[in-house]
Design a protein around this motif. Structure first.
Motif, PDB file in Angstrom:
ATOM      1  N   GLY A  98      -7.169  69.414 -38.184  1.00 37.42           N
ATOM      2  CA  GLY A  98      -6.476  69.212 -39.455  1.00 37.42           C
ATOM      3  C   GLY A  98      -7.416  68.913 -40.625  1.00 37.42           C
ATOM      4  O   GLY A  98      -6.968  68.745 -41.750  1.00 37.42           O
ATOM      5  N   TYR A  99      -8.723  68.839 -40.353  1.00 36.14           N
ATOM      6  CA  TYR A  99      -9.724  68.586 -41.399  1.00 36.14           C
ATOM      7  C   TYR A  99     -10.761  69.693 -41.359  1.00 36.14           C
ATOM      8  O   TYR A  99     -10.969  70.325 -40.326  1.00 36.14           O
ATOM      9  N   ALA A 100     -11.426  69.918 -42.482  1.00 33.62           N
ATOM     10  CA  ALA A 100     -12.499  70.919 -42.530  1.00 33.62           C
ATOM     11  C   ALA A 100     -13.723  70.387 -41.792  1.00 33.62           C
ATOM     12  O   ALA A 100     -14.050  69.199 -41.893  1.00 33.62           O
ATOM     13  N   LYS A 101     -14.380  71.282 -41.063  1.00 30.21           N
ATOM     14  CA  LYS A 101     -15.623  70.922 -40.368  1.00 30.21           C
ATOM     15  C   LYS A 101     -16.658  70.558 -41.438  1.00 30.21           C
ATOM     16  O   LYS A 101     -16.756  71.222 -42.463  1.00 30.21           O
ATOM     17  N   LYS A 102     -17.407  69.501 -41.192  1.00 25.66           N
ATOM     18  CA  LYS A 102     -18.369  69.048 -42.194  1.00 25.66           C
ATOM     19  C   LYS A 102     -19.758  68.945 -41.578  1.00 25.66           C
ATOM     20  O   LYS A 102     -19.923  68.361 -40.511  1.00 25.66           O
ATOM     21  N   GLN A 103     -20.756  69.508 -42.271  1.00 25.28           N
ATOM     22  CA  GLN A 103     -22.158  69.380 -41.882  1.00 25.28           C
ATOM     23  C   GLN A 103     -22.861  68.530 -42.930  1.00 25.28           C
ATOM     24  O   GLN A 103     -22.702  68.756 -44.123  1.00 25.28           O
ATOM     25  N   VAL A 104     -23.624  67.542 -42.443  1.00 29.39           N
ATOM     26  CA  VAL A 104     -24.320  66.618 -43.338  1.00 29.39           C
ATOM     27  C   VAL A 104     -25.756  66.456 -42.844  1.00 29.39           C
ATOM     28  O   VAL A 104     -25.967  66.203 -41.655  1.00 29.39           O
ATOM     29  N   PRO A 105     -26.744  66.573 -43.747  1.00 27.68           N
ATOM     30  CA  PRO A 105     -28.135  66.379 -43.327  1.00 27.68           C
ATOM     31  C   PRO A 105     -28.362  64.972 -42.768  1.00 27.68           C
ATOM     32  O   PRO A 105     -27.746  64.000 -43.222  1.00 27.68           O
ATOM     33  N   TYR A 106     -29.260  64.864 -41.788  1.00 24.97           N
ATOM     34  CA  TYR A 106     -29.586  63.571 -41.185  1.00 24.97           C
ATOM     35  C   TYR A 106     -30.002  62.555 -42.243  1.00 24.97           C
ATOM     36  O   TYR A 106     -29.573  61.412 -42.211  1.00 24.97           O
ATOM     37  N   SER A 107     -30.823  62.983 -43.192  1.00 24.51           N
ATOM     38  CA  SER A 107     -31.337  62.050 -44.210  1.00 24.51           C
ATOM     39  C   SER A 107     -30.206  61.412 -45.005  1.00 24.51           C
ATOM     40  O   SER A 107     -30.267  60.236 -45.360  1.00 24.51           O
ATOM     41  N   GLU A 108     -29.146  62.162 -45.265  1.00 31.89           N
ATOM     42  CA  GLU A 108     -28.004  61.617 -46.018  1.00 31.89           C
ATOM     43  C   GLU A 108     -27.237  60.587 -45.196  1.00 31.89           C
ATOM     44  O   GLU A 108     -26.822  59.554 -45.707  1.00 31.89           O
ATOM     45  N   ILE A 109     -27.060  60.853 -43.914  1.00 33.98           N
ATOM     46  CA  ILE A 109     -26.359  59.910 -43.033  1.00 33.98           C
ATOM     47  C   ILE A 109     -27.188  58.642 -42.876  1.00 33.98           C
ATOM     48  O   ILE A 109     -26.661  57.532 -42.933  1.00 33.98           O
ATOM     49  N   ALA A 110     -28.492  58.781 -42.691  1.00 37.84           N
ATOM     50  CA  ALA A 110     -29.362  57.622 -42.518  1.00 37.84           C
ATOM     51  C   ALA A 110     -29.324  56.732 -43.760  1.00 37.84           C
ATOM     52  O   ALA A 110     -29.452  55.515 -43.665  1.00 37.84           O
ATOM     53  N   GLU A 111     -29.115  57.359 -44.927  1.00 39.99           N
ATOM     54  CA  GLU A 111     -29.090  56.611 -46.178  1.00 39.99           C
ATOM     55  C   GLU A 111     -27.730  55.968 -46.444  1.00 39.99           C
ATOM     56  O   GLU A 111     -27.640  54.800 -46.768  1.00 39.99           O
ATOM     57  N   LYS A 112     -26.639  56.738 -46.286  1.00 39.95           N
ATOM     58  CA  LYS A 112     -25.300  56.261 -46.657  1.00 39.95           C
ATOM     59  C   LYS A 112     -24.490  55.738 -45.474  1.00 39.95           C
ATOM     60  O   LYS A 112     -23.813  54.733 -45.590  1.00 39.95           O
ATOM     61  N   GLY A 113     -24.493  56.476 -44.380  1.00 42.23           N
ATOM     62  CA  GLY A 113     -23.781  56.037 -43.186  1.00 42.23           C
ATOM     63  C   GLY A 113     -22.319  56.433 -43.105  1.00 42.23           C
ATOM     64  O   GLY A 113     -21.811  56.667 -42.041  1.00 42.23           O
ATOM     65  N   THR A 114     -21.624  56.523 -44.247  1.00 37.91           N
ATOM     66  CA  THR A 114     -20.197  56.840 -44.227  1.00 37.91           C
ATOM     67  C   THR A 114     -19.963  58.279 -44.653  1.00 37.91           C
ATOM     68  O   THR A 114     -20.546  58.750 -45.623  1.00 37.91           O
ATOM     69  N   VAL A 115     -19.083  58.972 -43.915  1.00 33.07           N
ATOM     70  CA  VAL A 115     -18.720  60.353 -44.205  1.00 33.07           C
ATOM     71  C   VAL A 115     -17.209  60.401 -44.387  1.00 33.07           C
ATOM     72  O   VAL A 115     -16.465  59.787 -43.626  1.00 33.07           O
ATOM     73  N   THR A 116     -16.766  61.140 -45.402  1.00 35.36           N
ATOM     74  CA  THR A 116     -15.335  61.321 -45.635  1.00 35.36           C
ATOM     75  C   THR A 116     -14.992  62.785 -45.394  1.00 35.36           C
ATOM     76  O   THR A 116     -15.588  63.673 -46.006  1.00 35.36           O
ATOM     77  N   LEU A 117     -14.051  63.017 -44.484  1.00 33.51           N
ATOM     78  CA  LEU A 117     -13.614  64.376 -44.184  1.00 33.51           C
ATOM     79  C   LEU A 117     -12.515  64.784 -45.154  1.00 33.51           C
ATOM     80  O   LEU A 117     -11.786  63.951 -45.683  1.00 33.51           O
ATOM     81  N   SER A 118     -12.387  66.098 -45.346  1.00 36.47           N
ATOM     82  CA  SER A 118     -11.432  66.634 -46.300  1.00 36.47           C
ATOM     83  C   SER A 118     -10.466  67.597 -45.615  1.00 36.47           C
ATOM     84  O   SER A 118     -10.832  68.275 -44.649  1.00 36.47           O
ATOM     85  N   THR A 119      -9.259  67.678 -46.149  1.00 32.26           N
ATOM     86  CA  THR A 119      -8.275  68.644 -45.643  1.00 32.26           C
ATOM     87  C   THR A 119      -8.324  69.934 -46.449  1.00 32.26           C
ATOM     88  O   THR A 119      -7.560  70.850 -46.193  1.00 32.26           O
ATOM     89  N   LYS A 120      -9.226  70.004 -47.420  1.00 35.09           N
ATOM     90  CA  LYS A 120      -9.379  71.210 -48.239  1.00 35.09           C
ATOM     91  C   LYS A 120     -10.366  72.152 -47.564  1.00 35.09           C
ATOM     92  O   LYS A 120     -11.338  71.720 -46.961  1.00 35.09           O
ATOM     93  N   GLY A 121     -10.128  73.425 -47.706  1.00 32.21           N
ATOM     94  CA  GLY A 121     -11.007  74.415 -47.090  1.00 32.21           C
ATOM     95  C   GLY A 121     -10.433  74.887 -45.771  1.00 32.21           C
ATOM     96  O   GLY A 121      -9.244  74.737 -45.485  1.00 32.21           O
ATOM     97  N   GLU A 122     -11.280  75.461 -44.949  1.00 34.45           N
ATOM     98  CA  GLU A 122     -10.848  75.980 -43.648  1.00 34.45           C
ATOM     99  C   GLU A 122     -10.759  74.831 -42.651  1.00 34.45           C
ATOM    100  O   GLU A 122     -11.769  74.332 -42.163  1.00 34.45           O
ATOM    101  N   VAL A 123      -9.513  74.419 -42.356  1.00 34.79           N
ATOM    102  CA  VAL A 123      -9.327  73.274 -41.468  1.00 34.79           C
ATOM    103  C   VAL A 123      -9.425  73.704 -40.004  1.00 34.79           C
ATOM    104  O   VAL A 123      -9.144  74.847 -39.650  1.00 34.79           O
ATOM    105  N   VAL A 124      -9.824  72.763 -39.174  1.00 37.10           N
ATOM    106  CA  VAL A 124     -10.004  72.995 -37.749  1.00 37.10           C
ATOM    107  C   VAL A 124      -8.652  72.926 -37.043  1.00 37.10           C
ATOM    108  O   VAL A 124      -7.885  71.981 -37.258  1.00 37.10           O
ATOM    109  N   THR A 125      -8.382  73.914 -36.203  1.00 33.82           N
ATOM    110  CA  THR A 125      -7.144  73.914 -35.425  1.00 33.82           C
ATOM    111  C   THR A 125      -7.302  72.977 -34.225  1.00 33.82           C
ATOM    112  O   THR A 125      -8.416  72.594 -33.864  1.00 33.82           O
TER     113      THR A 125
END
Length: 143
Positions: A98-125
């Motif tokens: 029900g959410y779009a697949k999201k790819q995030v660089p390691y450096s961004e995750i190491a810096e921020k830690g939190t990811v917000t998924l979206s229902t916009k775009g091609e959602v995963v069945t």
């Protein structure tokens, strides 16, 4: 007599400890093996900043190596990693139905830690989510 015995025991203990340290650093170990692992923790949020449970999280280290995690009831996941083994182009994939697949660089995750998924775009069945969830089981638990 007791003090002599105590002195002997302490001397023996320290000689064993120093011998163990010397052995653990000797040989042909490379620097990567000596670097300490770190616990990388993050959080996944969905609509209205809701904590998301059961999100499949894949850390792609390189084309041959990946790690897996799944979020808990608080939307948290963690990886035990050796940062020296990660590449500049290592990235995370977050997948949930029900959410779009999201790819995030390691450096961004190491810096921020939190990811917000979206229902916009091609959602995963539901089927695609299950396939991804099962497919990452072949990834490592730690790096």
């Amino acid at each position: 007599m007791r003090s002599l015995l105590l002195l002997f025991a302490v001397t023996l203990l320290f000689s064993c400890k120093s011998q163990q340290k010397g052995e653990s650093l000797s040989g042909n170990e490379d620097i990567e093996a000596i670097a300490e692992d770190e616990l990388l923790t993050g959080k996944v949020l969905g609509k209205r900043k809701k904590k998301m449970e059961y999100v499949a999280v894949k850390l792609v280290v390189d084309e041959n190596t990946c790690m897996k995690a799944y979020t808990d009831k608080d939307g948290l996941y963690d990886f035990l990693i050796n940062p020296s083994k990660l590449k500049a182009d290592s990235y995370f994939e977050f997948v949930y139905k029900g959410y779009a697949k999201k790819q995030v660089p390691y450096s961004e995750i190491a810096e921020k830690g939190t990811v917000t998924l979206s229902t916009k775009g091609e959602v995963v069945t539901s089927t695609d989510y299950r396939l991804f969830y099962e497919a990452i089981r072949s990834c490592k638990d730690e790096l």
